[in-house]
Design a protein around this motif. Structure first.
Motif, PDB file in Angstrom:
ATOM      1  N   GLY A 344      14.870  63.284  55.567  1.00  0.00           N
ATOM      2  CA  GLY A 344      15.451  64.605  55.329  1.00  0.00           C
ATOM      3  C   GLY A 344      16.903  64.517  54.900  1.00  0.00           C
ATOM      4  N   TRP A 345      17.646  63.610  55.550  1.00  0.00           N
ATOM      5  CA  TRP A 345      19.052  63.397  55.189  1.00  0.00           C
ATOM      6  C   TRP A 345      19.176  62.895  53.748  1.00  0.00           C
ATOM      7  N   MET A 346      18.292  61.983  53.367  1.00  0.00           N
ATOM      8  CA  MET A 346      18.322  61.425  52.010  1.00  0.00           C
ATOM      9  C   MET A 346      18.027  62.509  50.968  1.00  0.00           C
ATOM     10  N   ILE A 347      17.057  63.380  51.279  1.00  0.00           N
ATOM     11  CA  ILE A 347      16.710  64.471  50.356  1.00  0.00           C
ATOM     12  C   ILE A 347      17.914  65.380  50.116  1.00  0.00           C
ATOM     13  N   VAL A 348      18.601  65.724  51.205  1.00  0.00           N
ATOM     14  CA  VAL A 348      19.744  66.639  51.117  1.00  0.00           C
ATOM     15  C   VAL A 348      20.933  66.000  50.402  1.00  0.00           C
ATOM     16  N   THR A 349      21.173  64.701  50.661  1.00  0.00           N
ATOM     17  CA  THR A 349      22.381  64.051  50.118  1.00  0.00           C
ATOM     18  C   THR A 349      22.184  63.414  48.746  1.00  0.00           C
ATOM     19  N   LYS A 350      21.018  62.804  48.513  1.00  0.00           N
ATOM     20  CA  LYS A 350      20.803  62.063  47.259  1.00  0.00           C
ATOM     21  C   LYS A 350      19.651  62.611  46.416  1.00  0.00           C
ATOM     22  N   GLY A 351      18.546  62.904  47.099  1.00  0.00           N
ATOM     23  CA  GLY A 351      17.343  63.338  46.378  1.00  0.00           C
ATOM     24  C   GLY A 351      16.130  62.605  46.911  1.00  0.00           C
ATOM     25  N   VAL A 352      14.964  63.273  46.912  1.00  0.00           N
ATOM     26  CA  VAL A 352      13.752  62.726  47.521  1.00  0.00           C
ATOM     27  C   VAL A 352      13.273  61.443  46.844  1.00  0.00           C
ATOM     28  N   GLU A 353      13.665  61.242  45.572  1.00  0.00           N
ATOM     29  CA  GLU A 353      13.206  60.040  44.851  1.00  0.00           C
ATOM     30  C   GLU A 353      13.751  58.745  45.451  1.00  0.00           C
ATOM     31  N   TYR A 354      14.798  58.855  46.276  1.00  0.00           N
ATOM     32  CA  TYR A 354      15.385  57.659  46.898  1.00  0.00           C
ATOM     33  C   TYR A 354      14.753  57.312  48.253  1.00  0.00           C
ATOM     34  N   ASN A 355      13.926  58.206  48.787  1.00  0.00           N
ATOM     35  CA  ASN A 355      13.354  57.996  50.120  1.00  0.00           C
ATOM     36  C   ASN A 355      12.601  56.678  50.306  1.00  0.00           C
ATOM     37  N   PRO A 356      11.789  56.229  49.325  1.00  0.00           N
ATOM     38  CA  PRO A 356      11.054  54.974  49.543  1.00  0.00           C
ATOM     39  C   PRO A 356      11.949  53.768  49.838  1.00  0.00           C
ATOM     40  N   TRP A 357      13.207  53.804  49.390  1.00  0.00           N
ATOM     41  CA  TRP A 357      14.087  52.656  49.618  1.00  0.00           C
ATOM     42  C   TRP A 357      14.556  52.570  51.064  1.00  0.00           C
ATOM     43  N   ILE A 358      14.494  53.701  51.792  1.00  0.00           N
ATOM     44  CA  ILE A 358      14.735  53.634  53.241  1.00  0.00           C
ATOM     45  C   ILE A 358      13.638  52.784  53.864  1.00  0.00           C
ATOM     46  N   GLY A 359      12.398  53.015  53.415  1.00  0.00           N
ATOM     47  CA  GLY A 359      11.256  52.242  53.901  1.00  0.00           C
ATOM     48  C   GLY A 359      11.400  50.760  53.616  1.00  0.00           C
ATOM     49  N   PHE A 360      11.950  50.432  52.475  1.00  0.00           N
ATOM     50  CA  PHE A 360      12.157  49.028  52.101  1.00  0.00           C
ATOM     51  C   PHE A 360      13.067  48.339  53.119  1.00  0.00           C
ATOM     52  N   VAL A 361      14.174  49.000  53.473  1.00  0.00           N
ATOM     53  CA  VAL A 361      15.146  48.425  54.418  1.00  0.00           C
ATOM     54  C   VAL A 361      14.520  48.233  55.794  1.00  0.00           C
ATOM     55  N   PHE A 362      13.822  49.261  56.289  1.00  0.00           N
ATOM     56  CA  PHE A 362      13.230  49.162  57.624  1.00  0.00           C
ATOM     57  C   PHE A 362      12.018  48.226  57.649  1.00  0.00           C
ATOM     58  N   GLY A 363      11.350  48.075  56.514  1.00  0.00           N
ATOM     59  CA  GLY A 363      10.281  47.079  56.420  1.00  0.00           C
ATOM     60  C   GLY A 363      10.820  45.674  56.605  1.00  0.00           C
ATOM     61  N   LEU A 364      11.982  45.398  56.005  1.00  0.00           N
ATOM     62  CA  LEU A 364      12.634  44.093  56.197  1.00  0.00           C
ATOM     63  C   LEU A 364      12.995  43.863  57.657  1.00  0.00           C
ATOM     64  N   LEU A 365      13.502  44.904  58.324  1.00  0.00           N
ATOM     65  CA  LEU A 365      13.855  44.789  59.749  1.00  0.00           C
ATOM     66  C   LEU A 365      12.615  44.485  60.596  1.00  0.00           C
ATOM     67  N   ALA A 366      11.487  45.127  60.267  1.00  0.00           N
ATOM     68  CA  ALA A 366      10.242  44.876  61.002  1.00  0.00           C
ATOM     69  C   ALA A 366       9.799  43.425  60.838  1.00  0.00           C
ATOM     70  N   PHE A 367       9.904  42.901  59.600  1.00  0.00           N
ATOM     71  CA  PHE A 367       9.559  41.493  59.366  1.00  0.00           C
ATOM     72  C   PHE A 367      10.463  40.561  60.165  1.00  0.00           C
ATOM     73  N   MET A 368      11.741  40.907  60.266  1.00  0.00           N
ATOM     74  CA  MET A 368      12.678  40.087  61.047  1.00  0.00           C
ATOM     75  C   MET A 368      12.251  40.021  62.510  1.00  0.00           C
ATOM     76  N   MET A 369      11.798  41.150  63.079  1.00  0.00           N
ATOM     77  CA  MET A 369      11.348  41.177  64.477  1.00  0.00           C
ATOM     78  C   MET A 369      10.097  40.317  64.657  1.00  0.00           C
ATOM     79  N   MET A 370       9.200  40.360  63.696  1.00  0.00           N
ATOM     80  CA  MET A 370       7.982  39.552  63.779  1.00  0.00           C
ATOM     81  C   MET A 370       8.310  38.064  63.722  1.00  0.00           C
ATOM     82  N   ILE A 371       9.263  37.696  62.869  1.00  0.00           N
ATOM     83  CA  ILE A 371       9.682  36.282  62.756  1.00  0.00           C
ATOM     84  C   ILE A 371      10.331  35.817  64.059  1.00  0.00           C
TER      85      ILE A 371
END
Length: 388
Positions: A344-371
């Motif tokens: 929601g914050w990303m939509i308000v500040t940048k635009g909804v088209e940028y939302n998937p890149w939040i997922g990219f960052v948190f996906g990397l964090l999840a992989f780090m926890m698994m490692i």
């Protein structure tokens, strides 16, 4: 017993239809109440936050109650929620009735899973759990897109009417087909809380949290994303939810089979979607066919996320199924809350088209926890070998 797994599945269908049924109608709700889309997103994030904060506590509190009564009471509250919401009450009332069933959602899930695997062989448990969890993906195929489609024809209130009907069917089935299941031996709170001190479980919990945050930063605003970033109307969005879900049913079934063979590799495989999907969505641009293909891949990789996250956590503490499941549900929903809030914050500040890149960052964090978890478990095995 598969019969109990399918009863649990039906209740899960009602639960998910209520929790995620608003995803396809958030733009309409925002327009009706004259509020911004991120504020409408509170209907999802507030629901998830209540689950995150109260789930383990409520599961411990109800761990000695008859399982049939717990499942029946939980779905009854979901039914009331859908019924009241369908009358388009003031927004604060809508949020309030949305929050009420959230207190019992993790209790229902933990209980349904426990009932499904109660007398099952060890090599069948993950498969039975996948039947219960397929309620998520079947909801994405049937009730959620159907409710979105109906609301596009008439109004968003009809979406909640459909949620009410699904809850009523689940309630009737639980009442007539599930026998009374009193708890014979209640585990002490101390025994159950002990898992919170295990590093392996803590790391798997963090992986679950980051994984769900990654997916929901965009999925929570699925309708808004496809509408604004990909130029689809409400009817087309309902079709995309259907495509998303029908592929998800297949992927959940496949994930259940894969988890029986290797939990970590299966979780990592589907988690990789958080890194791949943002790239594919970016390159699909405005091409309709390409976007539909990417949505199909997205549905395949996303749909087993709750099943994978729960199984990954439980694999660290197999003797604490119900409490571990409630924690998996709570931290998963904390991920829903954070993902929805950041989206929601990303939509308000940048635009909804940028939302998937939040997922990219948190996906990397999840992989780090698994490692980190993998390294820790290898170290522990070496210590045990040395002591032996």
């Amino acid at each position: 017993m598969k019969k109990y797994a399918y009863i649990g599945f039906l209740g899960f269908l009602a639960v998910i239809t209520t929790e995620f049924g608003v995803i396809g109608i958030l733009p309409q709700i925002a327009e009706h109440y004259k509020i911004s889309i991120d504020k409408a997103g509170y209907l999802l994030s507030a629901f998830a936050l209540v689950i995150a904060l109260t789930g383990p506590f409520m599961t411990l509190l109800t761990s000695g109650f008859d399982r049939k009564k717990i499942m029946f009471t939980s779905i009854a509250i979901f039914l009331i929620t859908g019924f009241v919401s369908s009358f388009s009450p003031p927004f604060w009332v809508l949020i309030l009735v949305r929050i009420l069933p959230a207190f019992l959602q993790p209790v229902y899930i933990a209980t349904a899973l426990s009932v499904a695997v109660a007398n099952a062989d060890a090599d069948k448990k993950n498969e039975l759990m996948s039947i219960v969890f397929s309620g998520v993906t079947v909801a994405m195929v049937t009730t959620v897109p159907f409710a979105t489609w109906v609301s596009s024809l008439w109004s968003w209130e009809y979406s909640f009417m459909i949620q009410t009907v699904v809850s009523l069917i689940a309630l009737v089935v639980i009442y007539f087909m599930l026998p009374s299941m009193p708890v014979k031996e209640k585990k002490s709170y101390g025994t159950q809380l002990k898992i919170l001190t295990q590093p392996s479980f803590i790391l798997s919990t963090a992986a679950n949290f980051f994984m769900i945050t990654a997916w929901f930063s965009t999925y929570s605003y699925f309708a808004d994303y496809l509408n604004k970033a990909k130029g689809m109307n409400e009817t087309m969005v309902s079709y995309m939810l259907f495509v998303f879900g029908i592929i998800g049913v297949l992927s959940t079934w496949i994930a259940g089979k894969m988890l029986n063979k290797n939990v970590t590799k299966t979780t990592a495989f589907f988690l990789s979607g958080t890194l791949v999907i943002p790239v594919l969505l970016y390159f699909s641009n405005g091409n309709l066919l390409s976007t539909i293909v990417v949505i199909g891949i997205w549905g395949f990789m996303y749909s087993p996320s709750f099943l994978n996250a729960s199984t990954y956590m439980i694999s660290s503490v197999p003797d604490s199924l119900e409490f571990a499941n409630s924690l998996a549900t709570s931290f998963g929903n904390l991920g829903v809350t954070l993902g929805t809030t950041l989206g929601g914050w990303m939509i308000v500040t940048k635009g909804v088209e940028y939302n998937p890149w939040i997922g990219f960052v948190f996906g990397l964090l999840a992989f780090m926890m698994m490692i980190l978890k993998s390294f820790y478990e290898k170290k522990e095995r070496k210590v045990l070998v040395c002591k032996g």
